[in-house]
Write an enzyme that holds these catalytic residues in place. Structure first.
Site, mmCIF file in Angstrom:
data_model
loop_
_atom_site.group_PDB
_atom_site.id
_atom_site.type_symbol
_atom_site.label_atom_id
_atom_site.label_comp_id
_atom_site.label_asym_id
_atom_site.label_seq_id
_atom_site.Cartn_x
_atom_site.Cartn_y
_atom_site.Cartn_z
ATOM 1 N N ARG A 63 0.859 -1.175 0.000
ATOM 2 C CA ARG A 63 0.000 0.000 0.000
ATOM 3 C C ARG A 63 0.900 1.232 0.000
ATOM 4 O O ARG A 63 1.949 1.255 0.650
ATOM 5 C CB ARG A 63 -0.924 0.029 1.219
ATOM 6 C CG ARG A 63 -2.087 -0.961 1.170
ATOM 7 C CD ARG A 63 -3.100 -0.575 0.098
ATOM 8 N NE ARG A 63 -4.308 -1.392 0.139
ATOM 9 C CZ ARG A 63 -4.500 -2.479 -0.585
ATOM 10 N NH1 ARG A 63 -3.536 -2.905 -1.394
ATOM 11 N NH2 ARG A 63 -5.640 -3.149 -0.516
ATOM 12 N N GLU A 68 -3.976 7.206 -4.504
ATOM 13 C CA GLU A 68 -4.446 6.660 -5.778
ATOM 14 C C GLU A 68 -5.859 7.157 -6.103
ATOM 15 O O GLU A 68 -6.699 7.267 -5.208
ATOM 16 C CB GLU A 68 -4.440 5.129 -5.716
ATOM 17 C CG GLU A 68 -3.068 4.533 -5.528
ATOM 18 C CD GLU A 68 -3.114 3.007 -5.434
ATOM 19 O OE1 GLU A 68 -4.161 2.405 -5.757
ATOM 20 O OE2 GLU A 68 -2.107 2.421 -5.023
ATOM 21 N N HIS A 128 -1.114 0.375 -10.046
ATOM 22 C CA HIS A 128 -1.705 -0.662 -9.176
ATOM 23 C C HIS A 128 -2.161 -1.865 -10.003
ATOM 24 O O HIS A 128 -3.338 -2.216 -10.053
ATOM 25 C CB HIS A 128 -2.878 -0.105 -8.364
ATOM 26 C CG HIS A 128 -3.092 -0.867 -7.082
ATOM 27 N ND1 HIS A 128 -3.542 -0.278 -5.922
ATOM 28 C CD2 HIS A 128 -2.924 -2.183 -6.774
ATOM 29 C CE1 HIS A 128 -3.632 -1.183 -4.961
ATOM 30 N NE2 HIS A 128 -3.261 -2.345 -5.465
#
Length: 343
Positions: free
Chosen positions: A247, A276, A294
């Site tokens: 993360r 994000e 991602h």
């Protein structure tokens, strides 16, 4: 009457599995509420979600419902006993609010291991060999960029430090044996499943000092925000590489940028970011940094495995009152799963 289960997200790959796993034991209702307020309103008596005992959710549901934060969890009726989250990382769900409400939360470990580990492997290869720079140069019709030999390295024999040797970290450790690399790791505790070639370091400082590459694989929790910060980054071996497929907020982004600017960190491979889908434009200034949007589990095979595993957790709850994938906080709090399976 069959217990009611809600599907909060679009099932993309496991349509047949919804029927085979839940069709004979539950009334499956697909959530079509346009926003959080209308979603919660439908749990009232007579509403189409009334009496629901289980919920399947994944991150795309947040576009309409938002994350499953404390407000949403507290708004759920007492009938809801299980939330099956599709994903290994479950930070979009307030687990402590779930515990307080008497709701159990499961995730999908294992289903994401291979895809996320191969993403980390790609970032490792790209940053050590600097393939990302080379590709951009070719696409600009400039052939080989000048000076690439000065910043690229072989992989064989280098030391990979894994921060968090869970399923993903273990899979990455297996993959890099092809070169091979030396693998060292730090976790809360020594992993009893770790093969002999994984060396456990109880002391993080010693681990960082020996790392050519640091690959981050810890979950996002309040205590892990900024875990890899200025202090740890500066204790890394000079000219090391940082990989993050966990993360974005686990790494202090500003500290990483400072280390890239002064050359203490030679390169970075990032698949995740703190805000994000926004990406800090300063990261784009470093040609030696490989960036992905991602992509960890973005393939149909892993997506289907994740959907099936989340649905299976609901099935296990409905048939036995338990599930295989309760998240760590329930284990740490020693909370037993005692739910009436005859719903």
């Amino acid at each position: 009457m069959a217990p009611r289960v809600l599907i909060c997200s679009t099932i993309v790959w496991a349509h047949d599995d919804v029927k085979s796993l839940l069709g004979d034991i539950a009334e499956v209702v697909y959530v079509d509420s346009p926003d959080r307020k209308s979603f919660l309103a439908e749990f009232k008596p007579g509403g189409k979600y009334a009496g629901a005992v289980g919920i399947y959710r994944e991150n795309s549901s947040s576009t309409k419902l938002g994350v499953f934060d404390k407000e949403l969890i507290e708004g759920l009726p007492s009938s809801v006993k299980w939330i099956a989250h599709n994903g290994a990382g479950y930070d979009p769900v307030d687990v402590h609010a779930c515990i307080a409400k008497g709701i159990y939360l499961s995730n999908t470990p294992g289903a994401v291991d291979d895809a996320t580990a191969t993403t980390a492997l790609y970032l490792l290869l790209s940053t050590l060999r600097q393939y990302s720079i080379a590709e951009r140069s070719l696409r600009a019709l400039k052939w080989k960029p000048q000076g690439l030999n000065n910043i690229s390295h072989d992989i064989t024999g280098r030391t990979l430090a894994i921060l968090g040797l869970g399923g993903i970290g273990l899979r990455l450790a297996e993959l890099v044996q092809s070169f091979p690399m030396r693998v060292i790791y730090h976790s809360r505790n020594k992993n009893p499943k770790a093969p002999s070639y994984c060396e456990y370091f109880e002391n993080v400082d010693d681990l960082l000092a020996q790392a050519d590459v640091l690959s981050v694989h810890v979950p996002l929790r309040p205590e892990t925000v900024g875990l890899v910060g200025e202090e740890w980054i500066r204790k890394l071996k000079p000219k090391s590489v940082i990989i993050n497929t966990a993360r974005g907020k686990v790494i202090d982004e500003e500290a990483l940028i400072r280390a890239l600017e002064d050359g203490h960190v030679a390169a970075a491979g990032l698949d995740v970011f703190p805000n994000e889908p926004e990406v800090n434009p300063r990261l784009l200034e470093f040609p030696q940094v490989t960036l992905l949007p991602h992509m960890g589990t973005e393939n149909q095979d892993s997506q289907r495995k994740m959907e099936v595993r989340a649905l299976a957790n609901l099935r296990d709850f409905l048939t036995t009152g338990q599930g295989k994938d309760l998240v760590l906080e329930y284990q740490k709090a020693n909370i037993a799963v005692k739910v009436n399976s005859k719903l």
